[in-house]
Design an enzyme around this catalytic site. Sequence first.
Site, PDB file in Angstrom:
ATOM      1  N   HIS A   1      27.155  20.467  13.268  1.00  0.00           N
ATOM      2  CA  HIS A   1      27.157  22.076  12.271  1.00  0.00           C
ATOM      3  C   HIS A   1      28.692  23.151  13.343  1.00  0.00           C
ATOM      4  CE1 HIS A   1      23.618  21.493   9.979  1.00  0.00           C
ATOM      5  NE2 HIS A   1      22.798  21.603  10.679  1.00  0.00           N
TER       6      HIS A   1
ATOM      7  N   HIS B   1      22.101  28.129   7.297  1.00  0.00           N
ATOM      8  CA  HIS B   1      21.473  27.353   7.320  1.00  0.00           C
ATOM      9  C   HIS B   1      19.469  28.011   7.714  1.00  0.00           C
ATOM     10  CE1 HIS B   1      18.984  24.761  10.112  1.00  0.00           C
ATOM     11  NE2 HIS B   1      20.276  23.916  10.133  1.00  0.00           N
TER      12      HIS B   1
ATOM     13  N   GLU C   1      19.402  22.822   3.044  1.00  0.00           N
ATOM     14  CA  GLU C   1      20.613  23.472   3.227  1.00  0.00           C
ATOM     15  C   GLU C   1      22.443  22.632   1.670  1.00  0.00           C
ATOM     16  OE1 GLU C   1      21.725  22.026   7.478  1.00  0.00           O
ATOM     17  OE2 GLU C   1      19.899  22.012   7.302  1.00  0.00           O
TER      18      GLU C   1
HETATM   19  C1  GLA Z   1      19.832  20.860  10.949  1.00  0.00           C
HETATM   20  C2  GLA Z   1      19.863  19.278  10.874  1.00  0.00           C
HETATM   21  C3  GLA Z   1      19.008  19.398  12.279  1.00  0.00           C
HETATM   22  C4  GLA Z   1      19.058  19.849  13.295  1.00  0.00           C
HETATM   23  C5  GLA Z   1      18.517  21.444  12.276  1.00  0.00           C
HETATM   24  C6  GLA Z   1      18.970  21.633  13.749  1.00  0.00           C
HETATM   25  O1  GLA Z   1      19.362  21.023   9.485  1.00  0.00           O
HETATM   26  O2  GLA Z   1      20.337  18.340  10.009  1.00  0.00           O
HETATM   27  O3  GLA Z   1      19.001  17.565  12.502  1.00  0.00           O
HETATM   28  O4  GLA Z   1      19.457  19.526  14.087  1.00  0.00           O
HETATM   29  O5  GLA Z   1      19.573  21.526  11.898  1.00  0.00           O
HETATM   30  O6  GLA Z   1      17.750  22.072  14.518  1.00  0.00           O
END
Ligand code: GLA
Length: 379
Positions: free
Chosen positions: A140, A213, A344
Site C-alpha cells: 500500500h 480502502h 478494493e
Molecule cells: C489489504 C491487504 C491485507 C491487509 C489490509 C490492511 O487489504 O491485502 O492483507 O494488509 O490491507 O490490514
Amino acid sequence: MKKKNFMLIIVGLVIVTCTSCGSNESAKNKEAETKRGITKSAWGTTDGKQVHLFTLTNKSGAQIKISDYGGTITSWVVPDKKGNSSSIVLGFDSLPGYLAKPPYFGATIGRYGNRIAKGKFKIGNDTYTLATNNGKNALHGGLQGFDKVVWDPSPVVDSVASLTLNYTSKDGEEGYPGNLKTSVTFSLSDDNELTIEYNAETDKPTPINLTNHSYFNLTGDVNNNILDHILMINADHYTPVDSTLIPTGEIKSVKGTPFDFTKPGEIGSRINEVKGGYDHNFVLNKKDNSLQLVATLSDSISGRKMEVYTTEPGLQFYSGNFLNGSIKTSNGKAISQHAALCLETQHFPDSPNEPSFPSTILKPGEKYHTITKYKISLQ
Ligand code: GLA
C-alpha cells in the site's frame, strides 16, 4: 504553508453537519440536511499542515465525510430499511484516530495498492528498491503512502457534490521513480452513488495502482460481523497467493472452491476453508476497461445493498482478518475480526514482477484514469 480560511459551499439552505443523524434532530435541521452541498471544517494539524474534514451531502440528506489527510472516507451515513441512519464504513470522528495508523481505514491507497514482492521491481534495466512495510514486502505505498499525507483539496458543488484532492508524489518517494501528479475526485450523487475517479501523470515510468480502502459493514454496527453479509463477485478466476500474500503467478478457476462468489453467497459459509480468511485478488470477468458492475454486497439486518462498479481488472476481497479488537470505534466499540470488509478495486498485486498480469506501468505522456463506483440502495 498556505493558510486557508474556513469555507462553506452551499446549494440552497445552510447545511448542518450531521454527526448523529438520529430521529431527534429538529425539523429545521432535517430540512437543512436535505440540501445538496459540501461543508469544510478545520480538523487538526499534522506535520505542520492544516487538515480538513469535508462533508458531502446529497438531496436526500445522505452524507459522506472525507478528510484531506490520506484522502480518507471517515463516514458514509445512509438510512436502513427502517429509516435509521448510520455509517456503513469504519472510521473515526477525529484526526488522532488516523494518526495512530489504523490499517488504512477509508484511505486512498498509493502509489501502489497491495503488495510488491520484497519491495523490488525492474523497469527496463533499472532495478528499484521500495520501502518495505509488510514483512519483506512493500504494501500500500510504503511507510508513508498516500494514506498518510495531506492532500490539497478543491471542493465543487455542481449537479452533485464533489471533492477533488491533489497530491504530487516526488521522484524517489518510498523508492518509486518519477514525480507523480495525482488527483482523486469523490462525488456523491442524489441516488447514493459514490464515484471515485483517479487521475495521474508521471515524468518517469512508474508502477501505479490507486484504490480506496474503505471497510464496509452494511449493518452500520461493528457488533454485527460481516460473515452474514451476502457477496457476489463477478470473477471466474482469482490469483492464488503464497504465505506472504504475494501471487504465485497462477490464474486459477474459482469453480468448486470457497472463492466462487459468482452467485451471491454468505461470506461466512466457507471462510473456514480459506487459511487466514479472504485476502485475495479476484480476476474480474471483463473484456475491457469499461465501467462495469463487478460485485454486490447485501445484508438482511439493515436491508442495505451495495453495488460495486469499476474500470479496473481486479478486486481485492479482504474479510478484515487482521482486525483483532485492539482498535475501538469513536464510541468505544471494539473492532473485532471480520467486523468489516474491503472490496478494493485494483490491478493485480505484484504486477511489476508478473509479466503475464495486466501492466501497471505508467509512462510519461500517458494518462492514468480509473473509476470506481459504490452504489447503496435498499432491498
Ligand atoms: C489489504 C491487504 C491485507 C491487509 C489490509 C490492511 O487489504 O491485502 O492483507 O494488509 O490491507 O490490514
